[in-house]
Structures are given as structure tokens and as C-alpha cells.
Write a protein that holds these residues in place. Sequence first.
Motif, PDB file in Angstrom:
ATOM      1  N   LEU A 110      44.519   2.080  61.346  1.00  0.00           N
ATOM      2  CA  LEU A 110      45.380   1.054  60.784  1.00  0.00           C
ATOM      3  C   LEU A 110      46.141   1.667  59.612  1.00  0.00           C
ATOM      4  CD1 LEU A 110      46.003  -1.959  61.226  1.00  0.00           C
ATOM      5  CD2 LEU A 110      44.243  -2.486  59.537  1.00  0.00           C
ATOM      6  N   ASP A 111      47.472   1.620  59.682  1.00  0.00           N
ATOM      7  CA  ASP A 111      48.330   2.256  58.684  1.00  0.00           C
ATOM      8  C   ASP A 111      48.365   1.409  57.410  1.00  0.00           C
ATOM      9  OD1 ASP A 111      50.313   3.430  57.175  1.00  0.00           O
ATOM     10  OD2 ASP A 111      51.844   3.378  58.741  1.00  0.00           O
ATOM     11  N   PRO A 112      47.923   1.930  56.264  1.00  0.00           N
ATOM     12  CA  PRO A 112      47.923   1.135  55.028  1.00  0.00           C
ATOM     13  C   PRO A 112      49.313   0.718  54.576  1.00  0.00           C
ATOM     14  CG  PRO A 112      47.352   3.424  54.567  1.00  0.00           C
ATOM     15  CD  PRO A 112      47.338   3.268  56.045  1.00  0.00           C
ATOM     16  N   GLU A 113      50.358   1.421  55.023  1.00  0.00           N
ATOM     17  CA  GLU A 113      51.720   1.059  54.632  1.00  0.00           C
ATOM     18  C   GLU A 113      52.242  -0.161  55.384  1.00  0.00           C
ATOM     19  OE1 GLU A 113      53.545   2.120  52.249  1.00  0.00           O
ATOM     20  OE2 GLU A 113      52.423   3.878  51.591  1.00  0.00           O
ATOM     21  N   ARG A 114      51.544  -0.536  56.451  1.00  0.00           N
ATOM     22  CA  ARG A 114      51.958  -1.715  57.216  1.00  0.00           C
ATOM     23  C   ARG A 114      50.790  -2.681  57.420  1.00  0.00           C
ATOM     24  NH1 ARG A 114      53.450   0.200  63.285  1.00  0.00           N
ATOM     25  NH2 ARG A 114      52.699  -1.879  63.780  1.00  0.00           N
ATOM     26  N   THR A 115      49.917  -2.698  56.403  1.00  0.00           N
ATOM     27  CA  THR A 115      48.748  -3.570  56.438  1.00  0.00           C
ATOM     28  C   THR A 115      48.720  -4.432  55.191  1.00  0.00           C
ATOM     29  OG1 THR A 115      47.495  -1.902  57.668  1.00  0.00           O
ATOM     30  CG2 THR A 115      46.238  -3.650  56.611  1.00  0.00           C
ATOM     31  N   LEU A 116      48.484  -5.716  55.384  1.00  0.00           N
ATOM     32  CA  LEU A 116      48.462  -6.677  54.292  1.00  0.00           C
ATOM     33  C   LEU A 116      47.050  -7.242  54.163  1.00  0.00           C
ATOM     34  CD1 LEU A 116      51.001  -7.578  52.632  1.00  0.00           C
ATOM     35  CD2 LEU A 116      50.990  -9.676  54.010  1.00  0.00           C
ATOM     36  N   TYR A 117      46.571  -7.353  52.929  1.00  0.00           N
ATOM     37  CA  TYR A 117      45.285  -7.982  52.660  1.00  0.00           C
ATOM     38  C   TYR A 117      45.526  -9.350  52.023  1.00  0.00           C
ATOM     39  CZ  TYR A 117      43.048  -3.372  53.261  1.00  0.00           C
ATOM     40  OH  TYR A 117      42.600  -2.170  53.751  1.00  0.00           O
ATOM     41  N   ARG A 152      43.557 -15.698  46.200  1.00  0.00           N
ATOM     42  CA  ARG A 152      43.320 -14.833  45.043  1.00  0.00           C
ATOM     43  C   ARG A 152      44.451 -13.818  44.896  1.00  0.00           C
ATOM     44  NH1 ARG A 152      36.799 -13.457  45.344  1.00  0.00           N
ATOM     45  NH2 ARG A 152      36.076 -15.495  44.573  1.00  0.00           N
ATOM     46  N   ALA A 153      44.827 -13.207  45.981  1.00  0.00           N
ATOM     47  CA  ALA A 153      45.882 -12.192  45.932  1.00  0.00           C
ATOM     48  C   ALA A 153      46.298 -11.831  47.347  1.00  0.00           C
ATOM     49  CB  ALA A 153      45.400 -10.944  45.198  1.00  0.00           C
ATOM     50  N   VAL A 154      47.494 -11.293  47.481  1.00  0.00           N
ATOM     51  CA  VAL A 154      47.955 -10.656  48.710  1.00  0.00           C
ATOM     52  C   VAL A 154      48.489  -9.286  48.300  1.00  0.00           C
ATOM     53  CG1 VAL A 154      49.600 -10.694  50.611  1.00  0.00           C
ATOM     54  CG2 VAL A 154      48.505 -12.825  49.879  1.00  0.00           C
ATOM     55  N   ARG A 155      47.957  -8.241  48.916  1.00  0.00           N
ATOM     56  CA  ARG A 155      48.316  -6.878  48.550  1.00  0.00           C
ATOM     57  C   ARG A 155      48.592  -6.038  49.795  1.00  0.00           C
ATOM     58  NH1 ARG A 155      48.876  -8.863  44.380  1.00  0.00           N
ATOM     59  NH2 ARG A 155      47.798  -8.512  42.393  1.00  0.00           N
ATOM     60  N   LEU A 156      49.524  -5.119  49.675  1.00  0.00           N
ATOM     61  CA  LEU A 156      49.690  -4.091  50.689  1.00  0.00           C
ATOM     62  C   LEU A 156      48.497  -3.147  50.581  1.00  0.00           C
ATOM     63  CD1 LEU A 156      51.876  -3.267  52.823  1.00  0.00           C
ATOM     64  CD2 LEU A 156      52.637  -1.573  51.154  1.00  0.00           C
ATOM     65  N   ALA A 157      47.900  -2.790  51.703  1.00  0.00           N
ATOM     66  CA  ALA A 157      46.706  -1.946  51.668  1.00  0.00           C
ATOM     67  C   ALA A 157      46.967  -0.629  50.953  1.00  0.00           C
ATOM     68  CB  ALA A 157      46.208  -1.688  53.082  1.00  0.00           C
TER      69      ALA A 157
END
Length: 302
Positions: A44-51, A240-245
Motif C-alpha cells: 500500500l503506497d503511503p502517498e496515496r493512503t489516507l488514515y 480525531r484526525a485525517v492524515r496522509l500515511a
Amino acid sequence: MRLRPSLLACALLLAPALAGAEPPPYRGMQEILDAAPAGDWRELDPERTLYLELEAGRVVIELAPGFAPEHVANIRTLAAGGFWDGAHVYRVQDNFVVQFGDAHADDPARARPLGSARTKLPAEFERDAAGLDFDALPDADGWAPEVGFADGFPAARDPAAGKAWLAHCYGMVGAARDMAPDTSTGGELYVVIGQAPRQLDRNITLVGRVVQGMELLSSLPRGPEPMGFLEDPARWVPIRAVRLAASVPEAGRERLQLLRTGTATFRELVESRRNRRDGFYVRPAGHIDLCNVPLPVRRAPD
């Protein structure tokens, strides 16, 4: 006589038996995945993954820049600016969607600022099919000339028109909009939690899919009829938050792998679901719907 696509798979399956040969041994889904070569999985590519961080846990979303590049870029900007921090899940409609973002987005006096994100985006309902790796299913579909998988997402295409688009399957993430097609900013997102609403295909921009944590969304208490909007703020679910991985330290990331859809492993998996031959099934279906095809995710081996 020309066989329909759904019957073709059955014919291929039965061919060895009709020729007097033993059919290949049937393997269930878990057996297939356990035997999959390491190269059949992708990181899973962290540049195109949202938490999406909720009090109950983390929802992991894989973004689809190949289909909605401008929306995905805006979502990354919104996440970097903390747009969703302290926002809410404010809609839970039974058998349809969970929606989250700014519950006051329609009130200019109370709406959250978008920061450096764009305030207007084009509709990204479909894209050119040229150059797109498309792993087609042989099964007929009622919503499109062809369906299958592209870039790991359930998708459809029209070869005659040269267009492809993402499909509203369970777990897909879309960008809510008003009546005009170009009224989405990517700030108000929804996740499909019910029967696939395929009538929305090519009418709303889809931006990705949930790959982990669906149970945190699908189990939320439903809002009132008819649309599931939670009018009482006390019932809103805090974010709580939304962050790019990629912005999260590596030790805090989810180490996930997704099965590649262009592999022999995936094709066998689809066939095992199309024509199940285990002890429970008396009559195999001989058909599979796009949104019933599993897209396996696993934790990366140590």
C-alpha cells in the motif's frame, strides 16, 4: 453458437471432465491466498493512503489518483491542513452510505475554512480508457458493457466510447456534491456501507476505497429516515484526525499488502467464488457480480 461470458467460465471449468481428464483440484479462497507468490501482492503506497482516525480506531483508505487526480490532490491538501481534525461523521443512512466532513459546510458563517485547498473542482466521473490496464471479468453486467478491475479498484468501461470509470461497490469512497456536477471539493466524503448503488456510477466522483476498518463505519448507529442525517450534534461521531500515511512516521503506519488483480492467483480466486465447489454448495452460481469479487488485503509478512 456463441457462449455468453458467464457460461464461458463454466465451459472452461468443465472441459477437462468432458474430455475424460480429472478436473483440477478445487481450492478455497484461503488456500489460494496462502499459496500466492510474494510477487502477487503489492504494498500500500503511503502517498496515496489516507488514515481516518476515529475514537474507535483507524480506517485506512486507498486513494485513486488515476481516476480522480484533481480530487485526490485536493484531499491531500485538506489532510495536510488539518481540515478534518475535529470534524464529524454526520450521516449514517441504512443500506447506503456513511458521510463525514464539515456538518456546517452549507452555512458560510460556520463552515470550516478550506485553507490552501481549491474551492472548485471539475467533475471526475470517468476517464479515457486508453492506456489503462483493465482486468476484465467475463461476466455480464447490467450497468456497463464491461466490468473488471483497474489499478486495484472495481471499475467499468465502454470500449466503444473509450471511457472507464470506478464502480460504487461496498467500501468505495466518493466525494459528495450538490446538484451541479462540479460542486465537490473533496471535503465531504462518503463510504458505501450497503447494497452497491451502481446507479451513481458516472454521476459522482469516486476517489478511493476503504481497505481496512470498514467495520468501524458499517456498525455505526443509523440516522433517521429518509436520508440518515444526524440532526442532533450529540450523535455526531468525532473525527480525531485525517492524515496522509506518508506524513505519519513509519512506525505508526499500517503495513498492508493488496493482492494484484492481474495475476493468476486473482483469476483463480474469482473463479473459486463464481463456481464454488465445496461441500456446502449444491448448485454453483456460474456467475459473479463485480461488487461481490473479494479484493484481499493482508498485513505485510515480517
